[in-house]
Design a protein around this motif. Structure first.
Motif, PDB file in Angstrom:
ATOM      1  N   MET A   1      -3.885  12.293  11.893  1.00  0.00           N
ATOM      2  CA  MET A   1      -2.670  12.910  12.458  1.00  0.00           C
ATOM      3  C   MET A   1      -1.382  12.208  12.020  1.00  0.00           C
ATOM      4  O   MET A   1      -0.292  12.754  12.158  1.00  0.00           O
ATOM      5  N   GLY A   2      -1.514  10.980  11.502  1.00  0.00           N
ATOM      6  CA  GLY A   2      -0.331  10.211  11.114  1.00  0.00           C
ATOM      7  C   GLY A   2       0.399   9.659  12.323  1.00  0.00           C
ATOM      8  O   GLY A   2      -0.060   9.780  13.468  1.00  0.00           O
ATOM      9  N   ASP A   3       1.516   9.013  12.070  1.00  0.00           N
ATOM     10  CA  ASP A   3       2.328   8.418  13.150  1.00  0.00           C
ATOM     11  C   ASP A   3       3.776   8.413  12.688  1.00  0.00           C
ATOM     12  O   ASP A   3       4.156   7.612  11.827  1.00  0.00           O
ATOM     13  N   SER A   4       4.561   9.327  13.240  1.00  0.00           N
ATOM     14  CA  SER A   4       5.952   9.457  12.779  1.00  0.00           C
ATOM     15  C   SER A   4       6.769   8.196  13.063  1.00  0.00           C
ATOM     16  O   SER A   4       7.686   7.866  12.296  1.00  0.00           O
ATOM     17  N   SER A   5       6.443   7.461  14.140  1.00  0.00           N
ATOM     18  CA  SER A   5       7.232   6.275  14.465  1.00  0.00           C
ATOM     19  C   SER A   5       7.085   5.194  13.404  1.00  0.00           C
ATOM     20  O   SER A   5       8.002   4.409  13.175  1.00  0.00           O
ATOM     21  N   ASP A   6       5.920   5.123  12.765  1.00  0.00           N
ATOM     22  CA  ASP A   6       5.702   4.135  11.699  1.00  0.00           C
ATOM     23  C   ASP A   6       5.776   4.763  10.305  1.00  0.00           C
ATOM     24  O   ASP A   6       5.512   4.105   9.302  1.00  0.00           O
ATOM     25  N   ASN A   7       6.112   6.058  10.265  1.00  0.00           N
ATOM     26  CA  ASN A   7       6.174   6.823   9.009  1.00  0.00           C
ATOM     27  C   ASN A   7       4.826   6.805   8.272  1.00  0.00           C
ATOM     28  O   ASN A   7       4.774   6.728   7.052  1.00  0.00           O
ATOM     29  N   ILE A   8       3.751   6.872   9.046  1.00  0.00           N
ATOM     30  CA  ILE A   8       2.415   7.024   8.465  1.00  0.00           C
ATOM     31  C   ILE A   8       2.175   8.518   8.300  1.00  0.00           C
ATOM     32  O   ILE A   8       2.203   9.264   9.291  1.00  0.00           O
ATOM     33  N   PRO A   9       1.946   8.983   7.053  1.00  0.00           N
ATOM     34  CA  PRO A   9       1.975  10.437   6.819  1.00  0.00           C
ATOM     35  C   PRO A   9       0.807  11.220   7.409  1.00  0.00           C
ATOM     36  O   PRO A   9       1.000  12.309   7.930  1.00  0.00           O
ATOM     37  N   GLY A  10      -0.442  10.650   7.344  1.00  0.00           N
ATOM     38  CA  GLY A  10      -1.592  11.402   7.825  1.00  0.00           C
ATOM     39  C   GLY A  10      -1.784  12.667   7.005  1.00  0.00           C
ATOM     40  O   GLY A  10      -1.352  12.767   5.855  1.00  0.00           O
ATOM     41  N   VAL A  11      -2.440  13.653   7.611  1.00  0.00           N
ATOM     42  CA  VAL A  11      -2.647  14.945   6.937  1.00  0.00           C
ATOM     43  C   VAL A  11      -1.655  15.945   7.526  1.00  0.00           C
ATOM     44  O   VAL A  11      -1.706  16.229   8.724  1.00  0.00           O
TER      45      VAL A  11
ATOM     46  N   THR B   1       0.830  -1.207   0.000  1.00  0.00           N
ATOM     47  CA  THR B   1       0.000   0.000   0.000  1.00  0.00           C
ATOM     48  C   THR B   1       0.860   1.250   0.000  1.00  0.00           C
ATOM     49  O   THR B   1       0.584   2.221  -0.702  1.00  0.00           O
ATOM     50  N   TYR B   2       1.928   1.211   0.796  1.00  0.00           N
ATOM     51  CA  TYR B   2       2.786   2.387   0.975  1.00  0.00           C
ATOM     52  C   TYR B   2       4.220   1.910   1.201  1.00  0.00           C
ATOM     53  O   TYR B   2       4.565   1.411   2.258  1.00  0.00           O
ATOM     54  N   SER B   3       5.038   2.041   0.176  1.00  0.00           N
ATOM     55  CA  SER B   3       6.399   1.475   0.223  1.00  0.00           C
ATOM     56  C   SER B   3       7.254   2.110   1.315  1.00  0.00           C
ATOM     57  O   SER B   3       8.222   1.520   1.785  1.00  0.00           O
ATOM     58  N   GLU B   4       6.890   3.338   1.740  1.00  0.00           N
ATOM     59  CA  GLU B   4       7.675   4.044   2.755  1.00  0.00           C
ATOM     60  C   GLU B   4       7.187   3.757   4.183  1.00  0.00           C
ATOM     61  O   GLU B   4       7.618   4.409   5.129  1.00  0.00           O
ATOM     62  N   TYR B   5       6.270   2.796   4.310  1.00  0.00           N
ATOM     63  CA  TYR B   5       5.771   2.433   5.643  1.00  0.00           C
ATOM     64  C   TYR B   5       6.947   2.034   6.541  1.00  0.00           C
ATOM     65  O   TYR B   5       7.785   1.228   6.165  1.00  0.00           O
TER      66      TYR B   5
END
Length: 875
Positions: free
Chosen positions: A184-194, A70-74
């Protein structure tokens, strides 16, 4: 009927939490243990409190998961796992095996998905479920039957997430956690959010519109033009982020709830692992009980006076002590056997028998013992000099297998195929349950130990000869045991009055620093409270926040050191902490162990403990008195000669491990530097930074010194970055430049690993071995640690060989020169003596000469020396 309870643990998350929550710790074999220790304390607490009937620890199977499609940068951007943590995962798995807890991982899925799937199944079956993690993502799994425990500060401070708690904390339902993460995303998992949407904004939106999808269905109702624009521009990203944060609760797992039954640990296996990891305090405090094993009948007699016939030679002998500490020694008795029958003589009766004492002191009567140093030291305290020691089971076993660092005869004997003796824990109990059993029980136990020593003596000596290690055993370790027993019995005199004075001085200084801190802070507060200190530093004084914990601001030492240039209060706080530890640990600690009769401290030397061969000082540890701080160094002022008109004398090997490295690596640059008497750290700085001597700054030399000694200990870029407070990349570059400057060292590191892979072990100068079975392991972490160990053990072990050989040669030299001087202490690479003032000039020539010539290397060995009225003045 009690409701079944399932405990699910997030293995990777908890291991990471434990690693970064605790300082780097190593066991006696050099293995890092902080993550395993933190995990263990958390596990013990949870199991004792929750009493689960079913358990599982889930692990991530690898770096790539279905989410990466889904997201290679996960999870991109995460730093590489420090090797100091990686090497602990195999031991974490061994720990779980010992607890008999199921482990599971699934290719392409995360531990979260395994936990989510099992918790859903258990919930549907009506089980109570406890999930433990350091990752708040799992709070989405909370339900009526499921509580999610999230570790906060350290590993045992835990926050319980129920649907009610999530409602109180966020105003959301558990299933909305994924929507919050989507926004909000999650920086620890590199989830970008808005971008630009934080937790407060996300919660506000979800209070109005319960899901991400509904937010976008009602986008026109969102207030704030800028916020609406951010949401509109990142709609696909928000929905993808929610998808990434959603735990898969239908993962194709093959393990079932029925397979997760938990009945408790294999206590022997668990205690064995704790022993290997040096978690001795856990063994002492544990409520688990060691199990008694079946043994064959033993023929033994309790006698008060041994006859000439009973004093048969060769004889195994074991002196049984409840506590080997010098001034709390409870003497039990001595067991002897010549193979057919074991005799036990109570210690007080043994001391009354002139014939028996004569036998003990007779050089021609050979004695086989389990621990000759402890036995000799105990007898010396009663005025008896044991002679004729011909075999030491503990030392022989230690040389054959240095990884087995146990002083329990049963554990050591079992390693060599003899299981007919109980462990001390079974006979005496442990911790609060420790007690002295009736004499018959002690007599049989001691008799079995003596029989084990007698039975295994031929086998162990044969193995030593086969390994070409008999010379190391007979001519180094065995005579050293006698020297150490004499040093322990001799003890070192301590000026109690001076220690008390120093305590008062420290108390006054602490009070002054306390007042300085209050003045700078502008108010009084509890300096020892991280919470109160955090408020002062980061809210009142406005210092930059470097790290946060779950309960507030981090005020750990590494954080304060980074803040030191920012404000004068930091240096005051660091000094306050350092002096406080000196006061409690060393001043008060040493005062407690001064023997009332002779005003001396009698440390004990562990001769068969470390994998490298280094001696270890305990009860108290005199090798660990801090010397970096002047107040710490001053503690040595309390160590004084035991006679009027005598002085203290100390000699310390100069950079012995680096000299051994030069010898073993045959690196021309290193060898030439030592042969020409150069400052090796200056030389390293010149070569690595490509500057002339006059351009080497103090920081350059400090960095070079850290790398020089770090290389010996197999330091990683992570370890060096922590030491020097630089980035891992800078540390890696520094190590690379070092190897370019000293190519022989890099070649040595490479060759020693290859050689060790073929042999299965590495050796020191005197043929001490360390076996490394994991060198050919398919497990990367185990293999990597074994490779680093192969590089540094020959260096550290050879340095240990050298100081031990120097001690033997020194004892002989003192005797040959008819000197009254006595060797009192060994502290790492330093030997400390006391001597009449008129002998100091002789020691100044004799000691450095003996230390320099005990072993010949390709570079000169050098010992610096000094004398004075106290140990402090010898530096």
């Amino acid at each position: 009927m009690t409701k079944e309870k399932l405990l699910l643990l997030d293995g990777n998350s908890l291991a990471y939490r434990a690693f970064f929550a605790l300082p780097l710790l190593t066991n006696d074999h050099g293995i890092h243990t902080n993550a395993v220790y933190g995990f263990t304390t958390m596990l013990q607490k949870i199991v004792e409190e929750e009493k689960p009937t079913k358990m599982l620890v889930a692990f991530d199977a690898g770096k790539t998961t279905f989410r990466h499609k889904t997201y290679s940068e996960y999870k991109g951007g995460r730093q590489k796992t420090p090797p100091e943590l990686s090497e602990q995962f195999p031991y974490l798995r061994k720990l779980l095996d010992a607890y008999q807890i199921k482990q599971y991982e699934l290719e392409m899925y995360e531990a979260d998905d395994i936990i989510g799937t099992l918790s859903k199944q258990a919930d549907e079956q009506g089980l109570e479920v406890i999930i433990v993690s350091g990752d708040k993502d799992l709070t989405q799994l909370a339900s009526t039957n499921t509580t999610v425990y999230i570790t906060r500060k350290g590993m045992t401070d835990i926050e319980h997430y129920t649907p009610e708690h999530i409602g109180e904390k966020y105003g959301l339902m558990p299933h909305q956690i994924i929507d919050m993460k989507g926004l909000m995303g999650d920086s620890s998992d590199n989830i970008p959010g808005v971008p630009g949407v934080g937790e407060k904004t996300a919660i506000k939106l979800l209070t109005q519109f319960p899901t991400v999808e509904e937010v976008y269905e009602h986008i026109d109702e969102v207030s704030g033009a800028k916020l609406k624009e951010k949401l509109v521009n990142n709609e696909a990203q928000a929905k993808m982020s929610k998808q990434l944060a959603t735990i898969n609760r239908e993962a194709p797992i093959e393990i079932t709830i029925d397979e997760l039954h938990y009945e408790g640990p294999d206590v022997d296996k668990l205690f064995g692992l704790w022993q290997d990891l040096s978690f001795k305090s856990l063994i002492e405090k544990s409520s688990y009980k060691a199990e008694a094993k079946e043994t064959t009948a033993l023929k033994f007699e309790i006698v008060n006076d041994l006859t000439e016939e009973q004093l048969t030679s060769p004889m195994a002998m074991h002196l049984e002590l409840a506590d080997e500490h010098y001034h709390t020694c409870e003497k039990f008795g001595i067991a002897l056997t010549a193979g057919e029958i074991a005799y036990y003589i109570p210690f007080e009766n043994a001391l009354k028998s002139k014939e028996f004492i004569a036998w003990l002191e007779d050089e021609t009567k050979r004695k086989y013992l389990f621990d000759s140093k402890a036995t000799q030291a105990a007898l010396l305290r009663s005025g008896i000099k044991l002679n004729g020691v011909d075999f030491d089971f503990l030392l022989a076993a230690y040389i054959l297998n240095p990884a087995m660092s146990s002083d329990d005869v049963a554990a050591v004997a079992k390693e060599f195929g003899y299981s007919d003796v109980q462990s001390n824990d079974v006979v005496y109990g442990k911790g609060a349950k420790k007690a002295i059993p009736e004499q018959k029980v002690i007599a049989e136990h001691a008799g079995r130990k003596a029989t084990a020593v007698f039975s295994l003596q031929p086998k162990l000596e044969q193995r030593l000869n086969e390994n070409e290690q008999y010379d190391l055993y007979r001519n180094l370790e065995l005579p050293l045991a006698t020297i150490l027993s004499q040093m322990e019995s001799q003890g070192v005199s301590v000026d109690r009055h001076r220690l008390v004075e120093m305590g008062a001085e420290l108390t006054a200084k602490l009070k002054d620093i306390e007042e300085d801190i209050y003045e700078v802070a502008g108010e009084k507060f509890n300096i020892n409270s991280p919470k109160q200190l955090g408020v002062i530093l980061f809210e009142k004084l406005g210092l930059p926040v470097i790290k946060k914990t779950k309960t507030g601001y981090s005020t750990a030492a590494d954080v304060l050191e980074k803040l030191a240039p920012e404000h004068e209060i930091i240096q005051h706080i660091l000094q306050y902490r350092q002096l406080g530890k000196l006061q409690s640990t060393y001043i008060e600690g040493l005062l407690k162990v001064i023997h009332q009769d002779d005003q001396k401290i009698h440390t004990r030397y562990q001769q068969a403990l470390t994998s490298t061969g280094r001696l270890s000082s305990t009860d108290p540890n005199l090798q660990n008195i801090p010397v970096r701080l002047e107040e710490g160094r001053k503690i040595r002022q309390a160590f004084v000669p035991s006679h009027e008109g005598w002085k203290m004398f100390a000699a310390d090997y100069s950079q012995i491990e680096l000299r051994v490295l030069a010898h073993m690596s045959n690196d021309e640059n290193l060898i030439n530097a030592f042969k020409h008497g150069m400052d090796i750290h200056m030389k390293t700085a010149m070569d690595v930074f490509h500057v002339e001597a006059e351009d080497v700054t103090s920081n350059m030399r400090r960095a070079a010194k850290a790398v020089n000694f770090g290389i010996v200990y197999g330091i990683s870029d992570y370890g060096l970055s922590q030491n020097l407070n630089i980035t891992r990349k800078e540390a890696a570059d520094f190590i690379e430049r070092y190897f370019k400057s000293f190519p022989g060292v890099q070649e040595y590191m490479k060759n020693i690993v290859e050689e060790a892979k073929k042999k299965g072990y590495v050796t020191t100068i005197l043929n001490r071995r360390r076996y490394l079975p994991d060198l050919n392991s398919s497990n990367f972490n185990l293999r990597s640690f074994a490779e680093r160990t192969a590089m540094n053990t020959p260096i550290q072990g050879s340095a240990a060989d050298i100081i031990k050989k120097a001690m033997i040669d020194m004892a002989k030299a003192l005797k040959e020169h008819h000197l009254q001087a006595k060797m009192l202490l060994q502290v790492h690479d330093e030997l400390i003596f006391e001597a009449p003032e008129e002998e100091i000039a002789t020691l100044e020539k004799l000691v450095p000469e003996v230390m320099a010539n005990c072993i010949q290397l390709k570079v000169p060995l050098k010992a610096d020396f000094a004398s004075g009225a106290t140990w402090y003045e010898t530096k």
